[in-house]
Write an enzyme that holds these catalytic residues in place. Structure first.
Site, PDB file in Angstrom:
ATOM      1  N   PRO A   9       0.798  -1.236   0.000  1.00  0.00           N
ATOM      2  CA  PRO A   9       0.000   0.000   0.000  1.00  0.00           C
ATOM      3  C   PRO A   9       0.825   1.277   0.000  1.00  0.00           C
ATOM      4  O   PRO A   9       0.523   2.217  -0.739  1.00  0.00           O
ATOM      5  CB  PRO A   9      -0.837  -0.142   1.273  1.00  0.00           C
ATOM      6  CG  PRO A   9      -1.034  -1.617   1.413  1.00  0.00           C
ATOM      7  CD  PRO A   9       0.277  -2.215   0.974  1.00  0.00           C
ATOM      8  N   GLU A  10       1.844   1.366   0.863  1.00  0.00           N
ATOM      9  CA  GLU A  10       2.715   2.540   0.858  1.00  0.00           C
ATOM     10  C   GLU A  10       4.154   2.140   1.126  1.00  0.00           C
ATOM     11  O   GLU A  10       4.408   1.175   1.853  1.00  0.00           O
ATOM     12  CB  GLU A  10       2.295   3.569   1.908  1.00  0.00           C
ATOM     13  CG  GLU A  10       1.146   4.479   1.490  1.00  0.00           C
ATOM     14  CD  GLU A  10      -0.172   4.018   2.066  1.00  0.00           C
ATOM     15  OE1 GLU A  10      -1.183   4.700   1.857  1.00  0.00           O
ATOM     16  OE2 GLU A  10      -0.194   2.956   2.715  1.00  0.00           O
ATOM     17  N   THR A  11       5.063   2.914   0.539  1.00  0.00           N
ATOM     18  CA  THR A  11       6.488   2.776   0.813  1.00  0.00           C
ATOM     19  C   THR A  11       6.999   4.116   1.334  1.00  0.00           C
ATOM     20  O   THR A  11       6.700   5.173   0.759  1.00  0.00           O
ATOM     21  CB  THR A  11       7.260   2.365  -0.447  1.00  0.00           C
ATOM     22  OG1 THR A  11       6.812   1.063  -0.867  1.00  0.00           O
ATOM     23  CG2 THR A  11       8.753   2.299  -0.181  1.00  0.00           C
ATOM     24  N   HIS A  51       0.999   3.822   8.858  1.00  0.00           N
ATOM     25  CA  HIS A  51       1.618   2.499   9.025  1.00  0.00           C
ATOM     26  C   HIS A  51       3.034   2.473   8.456  1.00  0.00           C
ATOM     27  O   HIS A  51       3.908   1.767   8.963  1.00  0.00           O
ATOM     28  CB  HIS A  51       0.717   1.387   8.442  1.00  0.00           C
ATOM     29  CG  HIS A  51       0.938   1.057   7.005  1.00  0.00           C
ATOM     30  ND1 HIS A  51       0.363   1.776   5.993  1.00  0.00           N
ATOM     31  CD2 HIS A  51       1.664   0.074   6.415  1.00  0.00           C
ATOM     32  CE1 HIS A  51       0.709   1.249   4.837  1.00  0.00           C
ATOM     33  NE2 HIS A  51       1.504   0.218   5.060  1.00  0.00           N
TER      34      HIS A  51
END
Length: 286
Positions: free
Chosen positions: A46-48, A75
């Site tokens: 989902p995210e980096t 997160h």
């Protein structure tokens, strides 16, 4: 061509299980935004988070989904600071991160748990159940039963918070295209749908988050949305501490702790925390 190591961390895991995968790239100062987006797309989580030096904080963090940059990600923040502690780059204590959502505090405990501060809540538009329900595959009356508003709130990113009755959350039939169009039209990131749990349950509320407009059909833990939901629960129920569950429908349950600080009835601090666990390292060519 350069090889970049991406650490994958399960943020908001429960005793080493579940959680939400975040990519973390350390020492990312020489990467361009185009390279960061390429890496985030290749990683596919989902995210980096990309960790760089900062002149105004301990670190500067930028956050990319597979298709775009976002101002903040809870997160991935947890994943980044958990990893820095795990690799013994930082010790326990308090830190500042520079983000596009502002300079925010992060606390790292001895056990590695991370407690992050978020921006103070910004209360935005309310929406009608009749305009939202069909995108969730339910009747508007189910939303209206709660007598709670559907409202867009931001503690870093704008999400739409939608209450449903207990037992309905896992039965949603999501129209991702319609949600993406709605979010682009109303300048928000996604839908955060929640059900309040019985008083004797281990979690205050259970949640699902859908953000197809930024390339996330559903994710199993959303720190930024959890901070905003904590403010919503404080406003309508008076809760200062909440334990939230997310990811159950994905079989990736996450535990997210929230804490609200008030002064003269006004929110002065929003904090979200949890644990992390190392998953693996992957290498991307850019």
């Amino acid at each position: 061509m350069r090889q970049v190591d991406v650490y994958l961390v399960r943020a908001f895991s429960i005793s080493g299980q579940g959680g939400n995968l975040a990519g973390v790239v350390l020492d990312a100062d020489d990467l361009t935004n185009q390279q960061k987006l390429l890496i985030a797309n290749a990683v596919g989580v989902p995210e980096t988070a990309f960790v760089c030096r900062s002149d105004v904080a301990d670190y500067a963090l930028s956050f990319f989904t597979p298709i775009t940059e976002v101002d903040f990600c809870g997160h991935a923040t947890l994943g980044a600071f958990w990893l820095l502690h795990h690799l013994e780059r930082i010790s326990t204590g308090g830190y500042k991160q520079e983000t596009k959502a502002g300079i925010l505090s992060v606390e790292v405990a001895k056990n590695g748990h991370v407690l992050m501060s978020q921006s103070l809540p910004v209360w935005k538009s309310e929406f009608k159940a009749e305009d939202i329900a069909a995108m969730l595959g339910i009747q508007a009356q189910l939303i209206l039963q709660s007598s709670l508003p559907i409202q867009a709130i931001s503690t870093g990113l704008v999400d739409v918070f939608i209450p449903v009755p207990y037992g309905v959350l896992d039965c949603l039939e999501i129209d991702s295209d319609a949600i993406a169009r709605f979010c682009m039209e109303h300048d928000c990131v996604g839908f955060h749908v929640f059900e309040m749990n019985p008083p004797d349950a281990p979690y205050t509320a259970s949640c699902r988050n859908f953000a197809p407009a930024v390339g996330i059909p559903e994710e199993s833990a959303t720190g930024s949305s959890s901070g905003a939901l904590a403010c919503y629960l404080n406003k309508h129920f008076g809760y200062r501490h909440s334990i939230l569950e997310q990811g159950r429908a994905m079989k990736m349950s996450s535990r997210i702790a929230t804490q609200i600080t008030l002064s003269d009835g006004e929110v002065t601090q929003v904090q979200v925390g949890g644990e992390g666990i190392f998953d693996k390292i992957i290498t991307i060519d850019v």
